[in-house]
Design a protein around this motif. Sequence first.
Motif, mmCIF file in Angstrom:
data_model
loop_
_atom_site.group_PDB
_atom_site.id
_atom_site.type_symbol
_atom_site.label_atom_id
_atom_site.label_comp_id
_atom_site.label_asym_id
_atom_site.label_seq_id
_atom_site.Cartn_x
_atom_site.Cartn_y
_atom_site.Cartn_z
ATOM 1 N N GLU A 171 7.066 0.037 -1.032
ATOM 2 C CA GLU A 171 8.609 -0.134 -1.777
ATOM 3 C C GLU A 171 8.234 0.261 -3.629
ATOM 4 O OE1 GLU A 171 11.301 -3.485 0.469
ATOM 5 O OE2 GLU A 171 9.644 -3.928 -0.827
ATOM 6 N N MET A 172 7.301 -0.312 -3.989
ATOM 7 C CA MET A 172 6.964 0.055 -5.534
ATOM 8 C C MET A 172 6.743 1.563 -5.463
ATOM 9 S SD MET A 172 6.869 -1.443 -8.267
ATOM 10 C CE MET A 172 6.950 -0.096 -9.578
ATOM 11 N N THR A 173 6.061 2.203 -4.489
ATOM 12 C CA THR A 173 5.851 3.735 -4.543
ATOM 13 C C THR A 173 7.264 4.218 -4.719
ATOM 14 O OG1 THR A 173 3.675 3.278 -3.634
ATOM 15 C CG2 THR A 173 4.629 5.519 -3.530
ATOM 16 N N GLN A 174 8.081 4.042 -4.068
ATOM 17 C CA GLN A 174 9.535 4.687 -3.959
ATOM 18 C C GLN A 174 10.004 4.549 -5.190
ATOM 19 O OE1 GLN A 174 10.301 6.792 -1.617
ATOM 20 N NE2 GLN A 174 8.315 6.234 -0.667
ATOM 21 N N LEU A 175 9.901 3.318 -6.043
ATOM 22 C CA LEU A 175 10.557 3.118 -7.051
ATOM 23 C C LEU A 175 9.852 4.078 -8.210
ATOM 24 C CD1 LEU A 175 11.231 -0.506 -7.456
ATOM 25 C CD2 LEU A 175 12.905 1.122 -7.376
ATOM 26 N N ALA B 31 11.630 6.882 -10.547
ATOM 27 C CA ALA B 31 11.339 6.723 -12.151
ATOM 28 C C ALA B 31 10.639 7.936 -12.678
ATOM 29 C CB ALA B 31 10.697 5.514 -12.597
ATOM 30 N N ALA B 32 9.709 8.327 -11.988
ATOM 31 C CA ALA B 32 8.908 9.614 -12.590
ATOM 32 C C ALA B 32 9.935 11.036 -12.516
ATOM 33 C CB ALA B 32 7.776 9.991 -11.469
ATOM 34 N N ALA B 33 11.140 10.927 -11.622
ATOM 35 C CA ALA B 33 11.959 12.120 -11.860
ATOM 36 C C ALA B 33 12.476 12.066 -13.065
ATOM 37 C CB ALA B 33 12.750 12.027 -10.640
ATOM 38 N N GLU B 34 12.739 11.014 -13.797
ATOM 39 C CA GLU B 34 13.611 11.060 -15.016
ATOM 40 C C GLU B 34 12.403 10.789 -16.273
ATOM 41 O OE1 GLU B 34 16.558 11.259 -14.771
ATOM 42 O OE2 GLU B 34 16.819 11.345 -12.791
ATOM 43 N N LEU B 35 11.236 10.758 -16.047
ATOM 44 C CA LEU B 35 10.171 10.541 -16.782
ATOM 45 C C LEU B 35 9.807 11.766 -17.703
ATOM 46 C CD1 LEU B 35 8.250 8.748 -18.586
ATOM 47 C CD2 LEU B 35 6.342 9.304 -16.729
ATOM 48 N N PRO B 36 10.165 12.039 -18.950
ATOM 49 C CA PRO B 36 9.768 13.364 -19.536
ATOM 50 C C PRO B 36 8.189 13.444 -19.655
ATOM 51 C CG PRO B 36 11.077 12.126 -21.188
ATOM 52 C CD PRO B 36 10.843 10.952 -19.774
ATOM 53 N N ALA B 37 7.865 14.708 -19.362
ATOM 54 C CA ALA B 37 6.303 14.941 -19.398
ATOM 55 C C ALA B 37 5.920 14.745 -20.846
ATOM 56 C CB ALA B 37 5.965 16.353 -19.127
ATOM 57 N N PHE B 38 4.466 13.943 -21.127
ATOM 58 C CA PHE B 38 3.848 13.778 -22.482
ATOM 59 C C PHE B 38 2.597 13.866 -22.193
ATOM 60 C CE2 PHE B 38 4.238 9.641 -19.773
ATOM 61 C CZ PHE B 38 2.881 9.031 -20.527
ATOM 62 N N VAL B 39 2.040 13.709 -23.531
ATOM 63 C CA VAL B 39 0.614 13.855 -23.629
ATOM 64 C C VAL B 39 0.112 12.524 -23.752
ATOM 65 C CG1 VAL B 39 -1.739 14.419 -24.899
ATOM 66 C CG2 VAL B 39 0.540 16.120 -24.874
ATOM 67 N N PRO B 40 -0.925 12.056 -22.679
ATOM 68 C CA PRO B 40 -1.353 10.643 -22.775
ATOM 69 C C PRO B 40 -2.414 10.361 -23.664
ATOM 70 C CG PRO B 40 -2.264 11.560 -20.808
ATOM 71 C CD PRO B 40 -1.226 12.667 -21.554
ATOM 72 N N ILE C 198 -2.674 -5.962 -6.893
ATOM 73 C CA ILE C 198 -1.501 -5.354 -5.931
ATOM 74 C C ILE C 198 -0.265 -5.209 -7.137
ATOM 75 C CG2 ILE C 198 -0.151 -5.596 -3.959
ATOM 76 C CD1 ILE C 198 -2.531 -7.160 -2.919
ATOM 77 N N VAL C 199 0.172 -3.996 -6.975
ATOM 78 C CA VAL C 199 1.531 -3.775 -7.783
ATOM 79 C C VAL C 199 2.896 -3.662 -6.750
ATOM 80 C CG1 VAL C 199 2.357 -2.057 -9.396
ATOM 81 C CG2 VAL C 199 0.261 -2.461 -9.462
ATOM 82 N N ASP C 200 3.654 -4.568 -6.875
ATOM 83 C CA ASP C 200 4.764 -4.718 -5.972
ATOM 84 C C ASP C 200 6.071 -4.544 -6.887
ATOM 85 O OD1 ASP C 200 6.032 -4.886 -3.788
ATOM 86 O OD2 ASP C 200 5.045 -6.858 -3.043
ATOM 87 N N ALA C 201 7.323 -4.553 -6.196
ATOM 88 C CA ALA C 201 8.429 -4.348 -6.428
ATOM 89 C C ALA C 201 9.235 -5.681 -6.364
ATOM 90 C CB ALA C 201 9.303 -3.118 -5.697
ATOM 91 N N PHE D 177 -2.076 4.220 -2.711
ATOM 92 C CA PHE D 177 -0.665 3.922 -2.536
ATOM 93 C C PHE D 177 -0.141 3.783 -0.923
ATOM 94 C CE2 PHE D 177 -1.211 6.329 -6.533
ATOM 95 C CZ PHE D 177 -0.314 5.767 -7.229
ATOM 96 N N GLY D 178 0.708 2.781 -0.926
ATOM 97 C CA GLY D 178 1.368 2.552 0.387
ATOM 98 C C GLY D 178 2.308 3.622 0.806
ATOM 99 N N ALA D 179 2.609 4.616 0.454
ATOM 100 C CA ALA D 179 3.728 5.567 0.690
ATOM 101 C C ALA D 179 3.144 6.667 -0.142
ATOM 102 C CB ALA D 179 5.040 5.115 0.461
ATOM 103 N N PRO D 180 3.464 8.047 0.141
ATOM 104 C CA PRO D 180 3.159 9.403 -0.550
ATOM 105 C C PRO D 180 3.589 8.901 -1.926
ATOM 106 C CG PRO D 180 3.693 9.881 1.534
ATOM 107 C CD PRO D 180 4.199 8.379 1.408
#
Length: 379
Positions: free
Chosen positions: A90-94, A98-107, A285-288, A121-124
């Motif tokens: 579920e968190m992976t889907q979120l 969210a990544a679809a709206e995230l601007p590319a940036f230099v980390p 574990i990271v969860d939604a 990840f529990g989903a792709p």
Amino acid sequence: MSKHTPTTGQHSTPSFEAADVPALRRELLGWLGDGRGFRFHAVMSKCAGSMMGHPELDGHPGMMRAYAEMVCEQETRTLRDAELYYVTAEMTQLVRSAAAELPAFVPDAGDFPTPRGLIVFGAPLVTHRRPERGLVLVDGRLTLDYREHAYEDINVSACTWGPYDAGGQWKHGGVWMSFYRDRAEMLAKLQHDRVRDGLRADHARLVPDNEYGIKYLDEGAEKARLQEDLAAKDDPAWTSHWAKHLMATLLLMRQPLVYQRTEPIRRGLRRQLERSGLPTGDIRIVDARPRRYTTAPRDQEAGERPQSGDHGAEETGRKVRVRFPVDGFWRNQWYPSRGVHRPKWIEEHWRGPEDAPIVHPERVRVLRTHPDQQAIGDA
């Protein structure tokens, strides 16, 4: 950076759970250490020259071997000291939304929670379609497994990250990320038993698919140019886009809408890891959604509190039967302590009962009954 054709295929779900992560790390280290990893990367690294800044040497056997050695050494260092993470389906889907709206940036180094990490990840996390027949490495050779279509859909199931400075060429250092797919997914697509058996023997359960390295930069013209390049290549055809999905995961982990907890490694596996000299720290574990407790408070893990209350009722009295994040968006937030701007996911709260199905950041169509007619509205 490696280029692929964007995917339009369906997502399949990897079979990994949180308890698998330590064993996945151990298997990968064994694969890297017994020669199979070197043989794999030496054969698959046809674009090693471009990856190392010398495109004129693409396909050169010496460059491919040198690249394979570097990747194996880099991944071995990363995996040995990596913190272990697992992101629920579920968190992976979120994350994907969210990544679809995230601007590319230099980390920079401050964007990573730990110097080295393995995250499963529990989903792709990312899906892409490769416009070629399925080539797999068996007994050190590429084997063609005939199938109906001249492409295959690849699902990124895990990532690693670790420090990398391009042999001292990057003044401020940088980070190397590797992306892995699920071997079981590959086995399910093969049609010949001999190839299937060979693939199972030649690979760990996580199979490398591609890598991406990026250097840390001070503010200035060079960083601005790199930022523009990342923005121009912000699509699934580039591994920098995959890296952005990993960065979205790590950024979201700092946000209040994300719940984190730890899970100890199973006793039997812990003993095996101790004998191998590998770390035995807990899995993060990271969860939604928060964990739901059925035991008394004294049995809860330290630092965790049960979440209660049904926030599903609106002021109008209409009952919400799904759980969803409200008004999610990225803001370019200034962090004075680090002196940088970073995307921050702004999320006021969750709505809906804690145990209700999660609906991701998209419109929910709700049927409402009107005294005179039925109408469809947006929730």
